[in-house]
Design a protein around this motif. Structure first.
Motif, PDB file in Angstrom:
ATOM      1  N   HIS A 306       0.755  -1.167   0.066  1.00 58.17           N
ATOM      2  CA  HIS A 306       0.066   0.022  -0.051  1.00 58.17           C
ATOM      3  C   HIS A 306       0.851   1.214  -0.120  1.00 58.17           C
ATOM      4  O   HIS A 306       0.587   2.351  -0.690  1.00 58.17           O
ATOM      5  CB  HIS A 306      -0.918   0.029   1.286  1.00 58.17           C
ATOM      6  N   THR A 346      -8.302  -5.918  -0.236  1.00 57.72           N
ATOM      7  CA  THR A 346      -9.317  -4.969  -0.483  1.00 57.72           C
ATOM      8  C   THR A 346      -9.870  -4.619   0.739  1.00 57.72           C
ATOM      9  O   THR A 346      -9.962  -3.395   1.133  1.00 57.72           O
ATOM     10  CB  THR A 346     -10.316  -5.720  -1.278  1.00 57.72           C
ATOM     11  N   ARG A 347      -9.947  -5.374   1.785  1.00 51.76           N
ATOM     12  CA  ARG A 347     -10.272  -5.022   3.129  1.00 51.76           C
ATOM     13  C   ARG A 347      -9.352  -4.412   3.832  1.00 51.76           C
ATOM     14  O   ARG A 347      -9.612  -3.400   4.407  1.00 51.76           O
ATOM     15  CB  ARG A 347     -10.462  -6.500   3.896  1.00 51.76           C
ATOM     16  N   TYR A 349      -6.816  -2.447   2.620  1.00 54.94           N
ATOM     17  CA  TYR A 349      -6.728  -1.054   2.002  1.00 54.94           C
ATOM     18  C   TYR A 349      -7.851  -0.064   2.343  1.00 54.94           C
ATOM     19  O   TYR A 349      -7.745   0.920   2.558  1.00 54.94           O
ATOM     20  CB  TYR A 349      -6.610  -1.179   0.301  1.00 54.94           C
ATOM     21  N   GLU A 350      -8.987  -0.681   2.534  1.00 52.71           N
ATOM     22  CA  GLU A 350     -10.244  -0.034   3.077  1.00 52.71           C
ATOM     23  C   GLU A 350      -9.851   0.604   4.380  1.00 52.71           C
ATOM     24  O   GLU A 350     -10.140   1.690   4.419  1.00 52.71           O
ATOM     25  CB  GLU A 350     -11.390  -1.017   3.094  1.00 52.71           C
ATOM     26  N   ARG A 354      -7.846   4.723   1.987  1.00 54.19           N
ATOM     27  CA  ARG A 354      -7.545   4.922   0.345  1.00 54.19           C
ATOM     28  C   ARG A 354      -7.130   3.923  -0.524  1.00 54.19           C
ATOM     29  O   ARG A 354      -6.280   2.871   0.098  1.00 54.19           O
ATOM     30  CB  ARG A 354      -6.996   6.256   0.079  1.00 54.19           C
ATOM     31  N   ARG A 355      -7.347   3.661  -1.753  1.00 55.45           N
ATOM     32  CA  ARG A 355      -6.997   2.735  -2.362  1.00 55.45           C
ATOM     33  C   ARG A 355      -6.126   3.198  -3.663  1.00 55.45           C
ATOM     34  O   ARG A 355      -6.402   4.172  -4.351  1.00 55.45           O
ATOM     35  CB  ARG A 355      -8.183   1.926  -3.141  1.00 55.45           C
TER      36      ARG A 355
END
Ligand code: ZN
Length: 356
Positions: A306, A346-347, A349-350, A354-355
């Motif tokens: 990330h 996905t989880r 980064y949430e 921010r992604r």
């Protein structure tokens, strides 16, 4: 004479419906048809069992059964009212006592979607978070449930094609059995009405049932925001749901950093047998450290990805978990691992807000 009485009882049970004794004579829900026994009851300790699906019926997860002096507590209702109903029916193989308590370890469909089968005589106990998620319909959306629905549909379609093309009659019969299992599971799923706990906790609740003390504990966020475990201090048994398994759990609703801490809390309990929601019960408490090790590595690699601004697909391909392969052989399946990491990232980064 005894045999006649027994026969009379059997007929009476047959007339009132097979699950009359346990499920308040609720009608058999759709999707409950299967051949042979659906559950194997594996003894863990005196009056404590792990109910594991035999494969003839789609049941989703394991249940733990705790038989007390006068009543029964069931941990997790599994994937559908059909699966829950059949469990109550087959429960008579180990006890005639009534089910009075049902613990829902967390909101996932494969643990909670049988809850509607319980009548008002059964207290359904779970975390306040689990109640909120089930009430909001969260068990019927998201990657866990979507993955299940598409898997069952794809499996049924594939089996239908195989039945049509199989030339060997015995093989065709076997494939037909498998196809019916998945068709029943689709029917059973359509009948689900997500049913939240009727009694909630935020920290802990203790039931004293005759000679048995049953602690229902929230040790912190982990696999979801509200996983509870069921601890029998005298018997040293811990029912862990999906918070701790010997295989890799689903990461898509997890709080990874908290999960590592929560496992540390569980590690302080005196436990002789762990009863997970998936896989056989086990005694090796090393499973706690192994899962913590994987989660720490996932958190470190995911955080680094990330920070570097890597997209989720790129990060999922680059992450390297070969160090955990001996512990979690399922990591050898690269397609499955890629999906697992994508969902987990996905989880994660949430959580970072921010992604890239
Ligand atoms: Zn789960």
């Amino acid at each position: 004479m005894a045999r006649l009485v027994e026969l009379g009882l059997l007929i009476a049970v047959g007339l009132t419906g097979p699950a009359a004794a346990q499920s308040g004579a609720r009608p058999r829900p759709p999707g409950a048809n299967h051949v042979g026994r659906a559950f194997e009851f594996r003894p863990v300790a005196e009056g404590v069992w792990q109910a594991v699906g035999t494969g003839t019926l789609g049941v989703g997860s394991n249940a733990a059964i705790i038989v007390n002096d006068a009543d029964v507590l069931v941990v997790d209702s599994r994937t559908s009212p059909a699966a829950a109903w059949v469990l109550l029916d087959e429960l008579r193989r180990i006890t005639t006592k009534p089910v009075r308590y049902a613990v829902t370890t967390h909101f996932h469909y494969d643990h909670a979607h049988g809850n509607q089968i319980y009548g008002p005589e059964v207290e359904i106990i779970g975390h306040e978070f689990t109640r909120g998620m089930l009430a909001a319909g969260a068990s019927r959306r998201g990657s866990a449930y979507d993955g299940f629905v598409s898997f069952v549909a794809a499996r049924a379609a594939e089996l239908r094609r195989q039945v049509d093309t199989a030339s060997d009659p015995a093989r065709r019969t076997e494939l037909g059995h498998q196809l019916r299992r998945y068709e029943q599971q689709r029917i059973a799923d359509r009948a689900v009405v997500p049913t939240p706990p009727t009694m909630t906790l935020n920290d802990r609740v203790t039931l004293v049932r005759g000679g048995r003390e049953i602690q229902i504990l929230f040790a912190g966020r982990g696999h979801t925001g509200g996983d509870v475990v069921v601890y029998l201090p005298k018997e040293k048994i811990l029912v862990t749901g999906d918070l701790l398994q010997e295989r890799l759990p689903y990461l898509g609703d997890g709080f990874v950093a908290d999960w590592i801490e929560t496992l540390g809390v569980l590690d302080r309990l005196d436990v002789a047998a762990f009863v997970p929601g998936h896989g056989a019960w086990f005694s090796d408490r090393g499973a706690i450290g192994r899962l913590q090790g994987f989660l720490r590595d996932f958190l470190a690699q995911g955080t680094a990805a990330h920070r570097e601004g890597l997209s989720i697909p790129v990060a999922a391909r680059r992450m390297d978990f070969r160090a955990h392969l001996a512990v979690y052989p399922q990591l050898a399946d690269t397609a499955d691992t890629y999906d697992r990491l994508t969902i987990g990232l996905t989880r994660l980064y949430e959580g970072f807000g921010r992604r890239p």
